[in-house]
Motif scaffolding. Structure first.
Motif, PDB file in Angstrom:
ATOM      1  N   UNK A   1       0.828  -1.203   0.000  1.00 25.16           N
ATOM      2  CA  UNK A   1       0.000   0.000   0.000  1.00 25.16           C
ATOM      3  C   UNK A   1       0.866   1.258   0.000  1.00 25.16           C
ATOM      4  N   UNK A   2       0.351   2.298  -0.653  1.00 29.69           N
ATOM      5  CA  UNK A   2       0.957   3.622  -0.552  1.00 29.69           C
ATOM      6  C   UNK A   2       0.059   4.445   0.379  1.00 29.69           C
ATOM      7  N   UNK A   3       0.592   4.880   1.540  1.00 31.90           N
ATOM      8  CA  UNK A   3      -0.243   5.676   2.446  1.00 31.90           C
ATOM      9  C   UNK A   3      -0.239   7.144   2.024  1.00 31.90           C
ATOM     10  N   UNK A   4      -1.414   7.694   1.717  1.00 26.76           N
ATOM     11  CA  UNK A   4      -1.447   9.090   1.255  1.00 26.76           C
ATOM     12  C   UNK A   4      -2.059  10.040   2.272  1.00 26.76           C
ATOM     13  N   UNK A   5      -2.907   9.503   3.174  1.00 21.71           N
ATOM     14  CA  UNK A   5      -3.427  10.307   4.287  1.00 21.71           C
ATOM     15  C   UNK A   5      -3.624   9.345   5.451  1.00 21.71           C
ATOM     16  N   UNK A   6      -3.958   9.896   6.612  1.00 20.23           N
ATOM     17  CA  UNK A   6      -4.332   9.013   7.714  1.00 20.23           C
ATOM     18  C   UNK A   6      -5.556   8.229   7.270  1.00 20.23           C
ATOM     19  N   UNK A   7      -5.531   6.921   7.450  1.00 13.94           N
ATOM     20  CA  UNK A   7      -6.645   6.045   7.051  1.00 13.94           C
ATOM     21  C   UNK A   7      -6.985   6.127   5.563  1.00 13.94           C
ATOM     22  N   UNK A   8      -6.003   6.409   4.734  1.00  8.29           N
ATOM     23  CA  UNK A   8      -6.248   6.390   3.297  1.00  8.29           C
ATOM     24  C   UNK A   8      -5.031   5.811   2.583  1.00  8.29           C
ATOM     25  N   UNK A   9      -5.211   4.560   2.107  1.00  2.05           N
ATOM     26  CA  UNK A   9      -4.107   3.853   1.462  1.00  2.05           C
ATOM     27  C   UNK A   9      -4.502   3.524   0.030  1.00  2.05           C
ATOM     28  N   UNK A  10      -3.505   3.533  -0.860  1.00  2.00           N
ATOM     29  CA  UNK A  10      -3.757   3.053  -2.224  1.00  2.00           C
ATOM     30  C   UNK A  10      -3.150   1.656  -2.316  1.00  2.00           C
ATOM     31  N   UNK A  11      -3.982   0.687  -2.650  1.00  2.00           N
ATOM     32  CA  UNK A  11      -3.514  -0.694  -2.773  1.00  2.00           C
ATOM     33  C   UNK A  11      -2.837  -0.863  -4.142  1.00  2.00           C
ATOM     34  N   UNK A  12      -1.523  -1.123  -4.127  1.00  2.00           N
ATOM     35  CA  UNK A  12      -0.798  -1.245  -5.398  1.00  2.00           C
ATOM     36  C   UNK A  12      -0.279  -2.672  -5.616  1.00  2.00           C
TER      37      UNK A  12
END
Ligand SMILES: Nc1ncnc2c1ncn2[C@@H]1O[C@H](COP(=O)(O)OP(=O)(O)OP(=O)(O)O)[C@@H](O)[C@H]1O
Ligand SMILES: [Mg+2]
Length: 375
Positions: free
Chosen positions: A131-142
């Motif tokens: 995952x790339x974490x972009x905000x608190x509680x917001x991840x992009x699954x890569x």
């Protein structure tokens, strides 16, 4: 604001009912008591309107309710911007209450991540997922590959630093080539410090000569896609590491070019967009505008899986290229956390959700001592 002792599910539904009863004003009718029933689930809120009523259940009403909820539930709940009226079956067994207007939400508000330096941005590997974490509680699954990325915003909105943050994450899982027509010092320094191929126009190099070089790079990417496609023909389940071609300020690349050269560039970009996803070859484009056929064609624009718009005020005008489906952009509330750069909205087409976005803040932008270089 919801008082502390009133913010549980029961208090919240009552609060929403009161807000709607007093704030929703259609044709002078102001009494909606008993006309609305609010029910709350983990990630959506349903509003059942008893029929017949004194107001019409239409997209205008939906828009008004979305606006009221967005403001009145901040900062307890973030109402996710909709692309139009969402109506669901309540299964009530009674025709007068058989339908509800649905509003999806996330608990809390967007919270910015803060890193001391760029090299502290690390991907998260967990249970065979990345995952790339972009905000608190917001991840992009890569885990299954990277999407094509479009990043838009006015000058100074924080595009290049946002791109740097994303590229820093991506550099830990794949390879990158950077094309930078403007020669941003941070981007140049970062790419050089990691040994990432970096192209910027040389002294006295004409736009056409630079574009010639870029087209050769794009053709190389296409050859690379084709070589990966051959691997897939042998083994359809083969997983490739991501390869990302990043173009900063893409408008500067094409703005002064003759139409013929620009069309040939756009054709190559189209091909990479269409053929790249399957082979994990991704385009990442930052530009002030995504007007069709300036930096990408409209069909390439539709292939973008992650879209970001950086602006403190979202409106129909700045949404018209990347977020044209949003029904109510003006009502989106982006929390003010005291840092003026890198705020806007983000959409991951995997889940289709659009959210307010605060780009991670990098406290020390000078420190590109990428000691971890695990590319
Ligand atoms: N996430 C961030 N963390 C720390 N500083 C930031 C961040 N975003 C922006 N800044 C600050 O704002 C400045 C402008 O940001 P940036 O260069 O990314 O904007 P831009 O949209 O690329 O502008 P331009 O159109 O001029 O290229 C940066 O030099 C940096 O000082
Ligand atoms: Mg920039």
């Amino acid at each position: 604001m919801v008082p502390q002792n009133n913010s549980g599910p029961a208090g919240l539904t009552q609060y929403v009912e009161s807000c709607l009863a007093s704030e929703l004003d259609t044709n002078g009718e102001s009494t909606y008591n008993n006309a609305f029933k609010v029910s709350l689930s983990a990630n959506y809120l349903d509003i059942t309107c008893s029929r017949p009523g004194t107001f019409v259940l239409d997209s205008l009403l939906y828009k008004k309710i979305e606006k009221i909820l967005t403001a009145d539930l901040f900062p307890y709940i973030t109402i996710l911007p909709s692309s139009g009226m969402h109506i669901v079956d309540t299964n009530s067994g009674d025709i007068s209450t058989a339908r509800a207007l649905r509003f999806y939400f996330k608990k809390g508000v967007a919270k910015r991540l803060c890193f001391e330096k760029l090299s502290n941005c690390k991907v998260i590997s967990q249970n065979n997922k990345v995952y790339i974490p972009l905000m608190e509680n917001y991840l992009i699954d890569v885990t299954d590959g990277l999407p094509h990325i479009a990043l838009s915003g006015m000058t100074g909105s924080g595009k290049t630093i946002c791109a740097l943050v994303l590229l820093q994450f991506i550099s830990q899982i794949g390879n990158i080539t950077v094309i930078d027509p403007k020669g941003d010092p941070y981007l140049m320094h970062w790419a050089n410090s990691l040994g990432i191929p970096y192209f910027t126009p040389g002294n006295k190099q004409s736009d056409t000569a630079f574009m010639d070089l870029i087209q050769r790079e794009l053709k190389k990417s296409l050859d690379f896609i084709q070589s990966r496609q051959r691997v897939l023909q042998e083994n359809p389940n083969y997983k490739f590491d991501p390869y990302v071609l990043y173009i900063d300020e893409a408008m500067a690349l094409t703005v002064s070019l003759p139409k013929k050269i620009r069309d040939s560039y756009l054709g190559l970009i189209d091909k990479i967009c269409l053929m790249g996803r399957q082979t994990n070859v991704c385009l990442f484009i930052a530009s002030q505008t995504f007007e069709a056929n300036t930096v990408i064609s409209s069909s390439a624009r539709d292939q973008m899986g992650l879209k970001i718009l950086l602006t403190p005020n979202v409106n129909r005008e700045n949404c018209r290229y990347l977020f044209k489906e949003l029904a109510n952009p003006e009502s989106i509330v982006i929390p003010d956390d005291g840092f003026s750069h890198g705020k806007g909205i983000i959409q991951n087409t995997k889940d289709g959700l659009t959210l307010p976005f605060l780009v991670p803040q990098i406290k020390d932008l000078g420190g590109f001592n990428n000691e971890q270089q695990n590319i």
